[in-house]
Write a protein that holds these residues in place. Sequence first.
Motif, PDB file in Angstrom:
ATOM      1  N   ILE A 289      39.481  37.311  47.452  1.00 24.23           N
ATOM      2  CA  ILE A 289      39.903  37.990  46.215  1.00 24.23           C
ATOM      3  C   ILE A 289      38.727  38.129  45.252  1.00 24.23           C
ATOM      4  O   ILE A 289      38.027  37.162  44.963  1.00 24.23           O
ATOM      5  CB  ILE A 289      41.044  37.206  45.517  1.00 24.23           C
ATOM      6  N   THR A 290      38.528  39.362  44.759  1.00 19.04           N
ATOM      7  CA  THR A 290      37.529  39.595  43.719  1.00 19.04           C
ATOM      8  C   THR A 290      38.273  40.057  42.482  1.00 19.04           C
ATOM      9  O   THR A 290      39.112  40.967  42.563  1.00 19.04           O
ATOM     10  CB  THR A 290      36.557  40.723  44.133  1.00 19.04           C
ATOM     11  N   ILE A 291      37.978  39.455  41.348  1.00 18.13           N
ATOM     12  CA  ILE A 291      38.684  39.843  40.124  1.00 18.13           C
ATOM     13  C   ILE A 291      37.866  40.859  39.338  1.00 18.13           C
ATOM     14  O   ILE A 291      36.672  40.671  39.121  1.00 18.13           O
ATOM     15  CB  ILE A 291      38.996  38.597  39.274  1.00 18.13           C
ATOM     16  N   SER A 292      38.547  41.941  38.958  1.00 17.49           N
ATOM     17  CA  SER A 292      37.875  42.971  38.183  1.00 17.49           C
ATOM     18  C   SER A 292      38.213  42.757  36.714  1.00 17.49           C
ATOM     19  O   SER A 292      39.378  42.794  36.332  1.00 17.49           O
ATOM     20  CB  SER A 292      38.351  44.343  38.656  1.00 17.49           C
TER      21      SER A 292
ATOM     22  N   PHE B 235      55.768  36.899  38.375  1.00 17.93           N
ATOM     23  CA  PHE B 235      54.327  37.079  38.584  1.00 17.93           C
ATOM     24  C   PHE B 235      53.604  35.743  38.790  1.00 17.93           C
ATOM     25  O   PHE B 235      52.395  35.650  38.636  1.00 17.93           O
ATOM     26  CB  PHE B 235      53.702  37.800  37.383  1.00 17.93           C
ATOM     27  N   LYS B 236      54.376  34.715  39.114  1.00 17.02           N
ATOM     28  CA  LYS B 236      53.741  33.407  39.329  1.00 17.02           C
ATOM     29  C   LYS B 236      52.794  33.488  40.525  1.00 17.02           C
ATOM     30  O   LYS B 236      53.031  34.239  41.472  1.00 17.02           O
ATOM     31  CB  LYS B 236      54.812  32.352  39.607  1.00 17.02           C
ATOM     32  N   ALA B 237      51.752  32.664  40.494  1.00 19.14           N
ATOM     33  CA  ALA B 237      50.720  32.701  41.553  1.00 19.14           C
ATOM     34  C   ALA B 237      51.327  32.547  42.946  1.00 19.14           C
ATOM     35  O   ALA B 237      50.936  33.247  43.878  1.00 19.14           O
ATOM     36  CB  ALA B 237      49.678  31.621  41.284  1.00 19.14           C
ATOM     37  N   ASP B 238      52.286  31.654  43.090  1.00 21.30           N
ATOM     38  CA  ASP B 238      52.876  31.428  44.416  1.00 21.30           C
ATOM     39  C   ASP B 238      53.586  32.663  44.941  1.00 21.30           C
ATOM     40  O   ASP B 238      53.514  32.973  46.124  1.00 21.30           O
ATOM     41  CB  ASP B 238      53.876  30.263  44.358  1.00 21.30           C
ATOM     42  N   GLU B 239      54.290  33.359  44.047  1.00 24.86           N
ATOM     43  CA  GLU B 239      55.006  34.588  44.436  1.00 24.86           C
ATOM     44  C   GLU B 239      54.014  35.650  44.901  1.00 24.86           C
ATOM     45  O   GLU B 239      54.232  36.327  45.896  1.00 24.86           O
ATOM     46  CB  GLU B 239      55.771  35.156  43.232  1.00 24.86           C
ATOM     47  N   LEU B 240      52.928  35.784  44.121  1.00 26.99           N
ATOM     48  CA  LEU B 240      51.931  36.801  44.450  1.00 26.99           C
ATOM     49  C   LEU B 240      51.182  36.441  45.737  1.00 26.99           C
ATOM     50  O   LEU B 240      50.901  37.311  46.556  1.00 26.99           O
ATOM     51  CB  LEU B 240      50.956  36.990  43.281  1.00 26.99           C
ATOM     52  N   LYS B 241      50.948  35.183  45.927  1.00 25.70           N
ATOM     53  CA  LYS B 241      50.262  34.740  47.153  1.00 25.70           C
ATOM     54  C   LYS B 241      51.116  35.068  48.375  1.00 25.70           C
ATOM     55  O   LYS B 241      50.629  35.587  49.380  1.00 25.70           O
ATOM     56  CB  LYS B 241      50.020  33.227  47.082  1.00 25.70           C
ATOM     57  N   TYR B 242      52.397  34.820  48.241  1.00 29.35           N
ATOM     58  CA  TYR B 242      53.356  35.082  49.311  1.00 29.35           C
ATOM     59  C   TYR B 242      53.371  36.576  49.647  1.00 29.35           C
ATOM     60  O   TYR B 242      53.353  36.975  50.807  1.00 29.35           O
ATOM     61  CB  TYR B 242      54.719  34.609  48.812  1.00 29.35           C
ATOM     62  N   ALA B 243      53.367  37.399  48.600  1.00 24.79           N
ATOM     63  CA  ALA B 243      53.373  38.855  48.802  1.00 24.79           C
ATOM     64  C   ALA B 243      52.066  39.314  49.446  1.00 24.79           C
ATOM     65  O   ALA B 243      52.067  40.133  50.364  1.00 24.79           O
ATOM     66  CB  ALA B 243      53.604  39.569  47.476  1.00 24.79           C
ATOM     67  N   ILE B 244      50.954  38.776  48.978  1.00 23.68           N
ATOM     68  CA  ILE B 244      49.648  39.155  49.546  1.00 23.68           C
ATOM     69  C   ILE B 244      49.608  38.790  51.029  1.00 23.68           C
ATOM     70  O   ILE B 244      49.247  39.599  51.880  1.00 23.68           O
ATOM     71  CB  ILE B 244      48.477  38.473  48.780  1.00 23.68           C
TER      72      ILE B 244
ATOM     73  N   LYS C 210      43.920  31.985  39.353  1.00 23.69           N
ATOM     74  CA  LYS C 210      44.294  30.753  40.045  1.00 23.69           C
ATOM     75  C   LYS C 210      44.157  30.949  41.571  1.00 23.69           C
ATOM     76  O   LYS C 210      43.612  30.101  42.267  1.00 23.69           O
ATOM     77  CB  LYS C 210      45.745  30.441  39.680  1.00 23.69           C
ATOM     78  N   LEU C 211      44.651  32.109  42.041  1.00 26.01           N
ATOM     79  CA  LEU C 211      44.629  32.378  43.482  1.00 26.01           C
ATOM     80  C   LEU C 211      43.226  32.548  44.037  1.00 26.01           C
ATOM     81  O   LEU C 211      42.948  32.186  45.181  1.00 26.01           O
ATOM     82  CB  LEU C 211      45.412  33.665  43.788  1.00 26.01           C
ATOM     83  N   ALA C 212      42.324  33.116  43.212  1.00 29.12           N
ATOM     84  CA  ALA C 212      40.966  33.403  43.683  1.00 29.12           C
ATOM     85  C   ALA C 212      40.243  32.115  44.082  1.00 29.12           C
ATOM     86  O   ALA C 212      39.319  32.127  44.900  1.00 29.12           O
ATOM     87  CB  ALA C 212      40.188  34.140  42.613  1.00 29.12           C
TER      88      ALA C 212
ATOM     89  N   ALA D 261      40.983  41.361  54.801  1.00 31.33           N
ATOM     90  CA  ALA D 261      40.770  42.441  53.822  1.00 31.33           C
ATOM     91  C   ALA D 261      39.998  41.923  52.616  1.00 31.33           C
ATOM     92  O   ALA D 261      40.001  40.724  52.321  1.00 31.33           O
ATOM     93  CB  ALA D 261      42.117  42.992  53.376  1.00 31.33           C
ATOM     94  N   LEU D 262      39.314  42.844  51.911  1.00 34.40           N
ATOM     95  CA  LEU D 262      38.636  42.490  50.661  1.00 34.40           C
ATOM     96  C   LEU D 262      39.552  42.927  49.522  1.00 34.40           C
ATOM     97  O   LEU D 262      39.784  44.127  49.328  1.00 34.40           O
ATOM     98  CB  LEU D 262      37.286  43.206  50.568  1.00 34.40           C
ATOM     99  N   ILE D 263      40.063  41.958  48.795  1.00 33.19           N
ATOM    100  CA  ILE D 263      41.091  42.259  47.792  1.00 33.19           C
ATOM    101  C   ILE D 263      40.507  42.304  46.388  1.00 33.19           C
ATOM    102  O   ILE D 263      39.746  41.424  45.989  1.00 33.19           O
ATOM    103  CB  ILE D 263      42.212  41.186  47.850  1.00 33.19           C
ATOM    104  N   LYS D 264      40.898  43.340  45.657  1.00 33.46           N
ATOM    105  CA  LYS D 264      40.463  43.455  44.257  1.00 33.46           C
ATOM    106  C   LYS D 264      41.713  43.353  43.373  1.00 33.46           C
ATOM    107  O   LYS D 264      42.722  44.018  43.650  1.00 33.46           O
ATOM    108  CB  LYS D 264      39.792  44.813  44.067  1.00 33.46           C
ATOM    109  N   THR D 265      41.643  42.556  42.341  1.00 36.46           N
ATOM    110  CA  THR D 265      42.791  42.418  41.427  1.00 36.46           C
ATOM    111  C   THR D 265      42.304  42.523  39.987  1.00 36.46           C
ATOM    112  O   THR D 265      41.109  42.517  39.722  1.00 36.46           O
ATOM    113  CB  THR D 265      43.455  41.030  41.556  1.00 36.46           C
ATOM    114  N   ASP D 266      43.270  42.555  39.056  1.00 35.86           N
ATOM    115  CA  ASP D 266      42.886  42.478  37.641  1.00 35.86           C
ATOM    116  C   ASP D 266      42.778  40.995  37.242  1.00 35.86           C
ATOM    117  O   ASP D 266      42.911  40.109  38.079  1.00 35.86           O
ATOM    118  CB  ASP D 266      43.866  43.255  36.756  1.00 35.86           C
ATOM    119  N   ALA D 267      42.599  40.762  35.968  1.00 35.07           N
ATOM    120  CA  ALA D 267      42.300  39.396  35.537  1.00 35.07           C
ATOM    121  C   ALA D 267      43.551  38.578  35.167  1.00 35.07           C
ATOM    122  O   ALA D 267      43.447  37.559  34.485  1.00 35.07           O
ATOM    123  CB  ALA D 267      41.319  39.448  34.366  1.00 35.07           C
ATOM    124  N   HIS D 268      44.708  38.996  35.602  1.00 29.39           N
ATOM    125  CA  HIS D 268      45.941  38.234  35.373  1.00 29.39           C
ATOM    126  C   HIS D 268      45.702  36.770  35.779  1.00 29.39           C
ATOM    127  O   HIS D 268      45.099  36.496  36.815  1.00 29.39           O
ATOM    128  CB  HIS D 268      47.047  38.856  36.238  1.00 29.39           C
TER     129      HIS D 268
END
Length: 300
Positions: A216-219, A179-188, A208-210, A196-203
Amino acid sequence: MFKGINAIEFSKRFKTNEDCYRYLMSIKWNKDFECSRCGCKESHKGRLFYYRRCKGCSYDESVTANTVFHGVKMPMLKAFHMLFRITSKKKGMSTIELGTEVGVQQKTAWLFKRKVQAAMKKDKDDKLDGNVEVDETLIGGYSTFKGRSTETKEALFVAVEVLPDGRTGNIALQHIESFKADELKYAIKGHVSADALIKTDAHRSYQKLAKELKNITISYSEKGTAMEALHKQIMQFKNWLRGTHHHCSSEYLFAYTSEYEYRFNRRNKRKNLFNDILVRMMHQIPHPYNYLKTLCVYNT
Ligand SMILES: [Zn+2]
């Protein structure tokens, strides 16, 4: 073009290996013949009915050459029966059931199913757009590999389009390393359009990515109540994996995420799946076993 999920109609249309080869020929040489060696557009009859011999270089090409069907060891009619079962059943089928129903060894069914799943893999430019919810989850207990505990949990990236009327649009799933930021960024970046307008949780990885990805909007609301469509998808994927496939090794989790995503994103076009997957298999390069291994998500 064969459309539908009716088994009687399927059996009427495909009675012999020849029927299947003729169908493949209509896909490959539908418009015009083009020699894969020299590009010449004229041909004679080849040595068998499903071959064409190039007028320019005399290369005698089978309809299965340079396609996923190259090197498939079972009779074509059995391969078609397997494809029909995979695409006509709402939830698909395990390779054990496929092998029994079609009358091939489970190993043969297993390898063929992996090739089909590889053909289901989403095209690179086919990305989610609009309002997209993104989350990550752990999926566990499927690893059967030496040296890896059966308790091993695998990380999964999940994204869901939320349409303006609240319904779910397309989804994307990907097995990731962590779940590292780089991995998630790559997947996104791989699955979601840059607009796109992306909504995520507060992980914390998203926090970091926002800073870097402005869309990215954090919920900060509580998990479970927020992003309902997304959590429903995660649950349904896990149920499908357990219910239909009983277990799958983490090494091939990518194949199952491709299949689930493919089915879900075409849930209203089930009648077209048989033809769609055949066309994909005819336009992709052969998938030898070693190639399938390199498709593992860490490398995509
Ligand atoms: Zn040629």
